[in-house]
Design a protein around this motif. Structure first.
Motif, PDB file in Angstrom:
ATOM      1  N   TYR A 211      34.456  29.156  37.491  1.00  0.00           N
ATOM      2  CA  TYR A 211      35.892  28.997  38.232  1.00  0.00           C
ATOM      3  C   TYR A 211      36.567  30.399  38.461  1.00  0.00           C
ATOM      4  O   TYR A 211      36.182  31.219  37.769  1.00  0.00           O
ATOM      5  CB  TYR A 211      36.697  28.244  37.238  1.00  0.00           C
ATOM      6  N   ASP A 212      37.539  30.449  39.245  1.00  0.00           N
ATOM      7  CA  ASP A 212      38.369  31.440  39.036  1.00  0.00           C
ATOM      8  C   ASP A 212      39.256  31.448  37.969  1.00  0.00           C
ATOM      9  O   ASP A 212      39.207  30.535  37.385  1.00  0.00           O
ATOM     10  CB  ASP A 212      39.190  31.482  40.649  1.00  0.00           C
ATOM     11  N   LYS A 213      40.047  32.614  37.675  1.00  0.00           N
ATOM     12  CA  LYS A 213      40.585  32.360  36.435  1.00  0.00           C
ATOM     13  C   LYS A 213      41.849  31.426  36.245  1.00  0.00           C
ATOM     14  O   LYS A 213      41.712  30.753  35.210  1.00  0.00           O
ATOM     15  CB  LYS A 213      41.428  33.838  36.132  1.00  0.00           C
ATOM     16  N   LYS A 214      42.539  31.021  37.500  1.00  0.00           N
ATOM     17  CA  LYS A 214      43.637  30.110  37.289  1.00  0.00           C
ATOM     18  C   LYS A 214      43.176  28.765  37.068  1.00  0.00           C
ATOM     19  O   LYS A 214      43.491  28.091  36.354  1.00  0.00           O
ATOM     20  CB  LYS A 214      44.476  30.198  38.574  1.00  0.00           C
ATOM     21  N   GLU A 215      42.015  28.480  37.872  1.00  0.00           N
ATOM     22  CA  GLU A 215      41.359  26.852  37.716  1.00  0.00           C
ATOM     23  C   GLU A 215      40.658  27.047  36.308  1.00  0.00           C
ATOM     24  O   GLU A 215      40.880  25.548  35.785  1.00  0.00           O
ATOM     25  CB  GLU A 215      40.359  26.916  38.645  1.00  0.00           C
TER      26      GLU A 215
ATOM     27  N   TRP B 232      35.071  32.832  35.563  1.00  0.00           N
ATOM     28  CA  TRP B 232      35.370  32.434  34.404  1.00  0.00           C
ATOM     29  C   TRP B 232      34.641  31.099  33.869  1.00  0.00           C
ATOM     30  O   TRP B 232      34.494  30.127  34.766  1.00  0.00           O
ATOM     31  CB  TRP B 232      36.902  32.151  34.169  1.00  0.00           C
TER      32      TRP B 232
ATOM     33  N   GLU C 102      41.817  28.367  33.495  1.00  0.00           N
ATOM     34  CA  GLU C 102      42.827  28.213  32.536  1.00  0.00           C
ATOM     35  C   GLU C 102      43.529  26.755  32.741  1.00  0.00           C
ATOM     36  O   GLU C 102      43.726  26.132  31.794  1.00  0.00           O
ATOM     37  CB  GLU C 102      43.963  29.375  32.918  1.00  0.00           C
ATOM     38  N   GLY C 103      43.478  26.216  33.845  1.00  0.00           N
ATOM     39  CA  GLY C 103      44.135  24.767  34.164  1.00  0.00           C
ATOM     40  C   GLY C 103      43.112  23.814  33.458  1.00  0.00           C
ATOM     41  O   GLY C 103      43.517  22.818  32.654  1.00  0.00           O
TER      42      GLY C 103
END
Length: 301
Positions: free
Chosen positions: A129-133, A152, A135-136
């Motif tokens: 995933y990208d970092k924002k996704e 990530w 983290e979610g």
């Protein structure tokens, strides 16, 4: 020669590929053709395989269906061992024109419930995933996440394999000239209870570490750690990168390798190598050449 070949998750499902049954089947079919040649060359063969992408996908599917009833990682590990083992078994039988018997064995591997790995998850599982996704996802699923390259992923505990209670069964199959697929995904992680019984535990064992333990226990002559990179590199990812043809155990210990790269493979290799034994690290499609010392990185005493 008795050969243990460990198929990395990246060899069976390359980065960026969809995690579909067809994609995995196509990759397994290509792998089986290369592995069949090892058998045709007169060697006995035991196969292990990774399961990081698959076990993570199953966890996501389970959470989407019944979040309050998620299956634990040991059960998901058993599921992936059956799924991937089935594909390898069938495609290898086909590649050998059904002239040899092949068996996939669900394999328990004992770990220590006090292993410090349980407090420090490091094993990547599931999609990137990208970092924002990421983290979610971590907030929703109470995950631990870590950076994997420029993406990530979820990380889970990866304790050291201590014992393989199914070794006598594997040896029995080998005695009858059966090609064995076992310890998939590092094996199903289990621990001893106070009464001496076994029970599963939330973890995913490193496939290379389990393969090295297995190879030593069954007296293998060679261990092949097969992935999607053509060997171990010095200064990997830099303009000075250079593939290493041969390494001694001492030289392997002296290498500085990032934890997410070839480090687990080289560490596993040094645990197995002894007088007369060798470890080859490289691309799955070069397996025959690696065994002959014509490709990959060869580690020996």
């Amino acid at each position: 020669m008795l050969v243990v070949a460990a198929l990395g998750g990246n060899a069976l499902l390359k980065r960026g590929e969809p995690m579909t049954a067809k994609t995995q089947r196509d990759n397994v079919r290509r792998a089986a053709k290369e592995l069949a040649q090892i058998v045709r060359d007169g060697h006995r063969l035991v196969l292990t395989h990774g399961n990081g992408p698959q076990v993570g996908l199953l966890a996501l599917q389970g959470a989407a269906y019944h979040p309050e009833e998620e299956y634990p990682l040991d059960v998901l590990g058993a599921e992936t061992e059956g799924m991937i083992g089935y594909m390898i078994e069938q495609e290898l039988e086909n590649a050998l024109d059904h002239e040899r018997q092949v068996a996939a064995l669900l394999t328990q591997v004992i770990v220590d419930r006090k292993d410090p790995a349980f407090a420090h998850p490091t094993k990547f599982v599931g999609p990137v995933y990208d970092k924002k996704e990421a983290e979610g996802k971590a907030r929703e699923g109470h995950w631990t996440i870590a950076q994997d390259g420029d993406k990530w992923r979820r990380v889970v505990p990866s304790p050291k394999p201590m014992e393989i209670p199914d070794i006598p069964i594997i040896q029995l199959l080998l005695k009858h000239d059966v090609i064995v697929i076992c310890a998939g995904g590092g094996g199903i992680p289990v621990v001893y209870q106070k009464d001496g019984s076994l029970t599963g535990i939330e973890a995913v064992i490193d496939k290379d570490a389990a393969s090295a333990l297995l190879a030593g226990k069954i007296g293998a002559d060679a261990l092949l750690l097969l992935t999607d990179v053509d060997g171990v590199y010095r200064d990997f990812g830099t303009p000075d990168a250079c593939r290493i043809d041969t390494l001694s155990v001492e030289e392997a210990h002296a290498l500085s390798l990032p934890a997410g790269s070839m480090a687990p493979k080289v560490q596993a290799a040094t645990h197995f190598v002894a007088a007369g034994n060798m470890v080859g690290i490289g691309r799955l499609e070069d397996a025959v050449k690696i065994l002959a010392g014509q490709a990959g990185t060869r580690i020996s005493v």
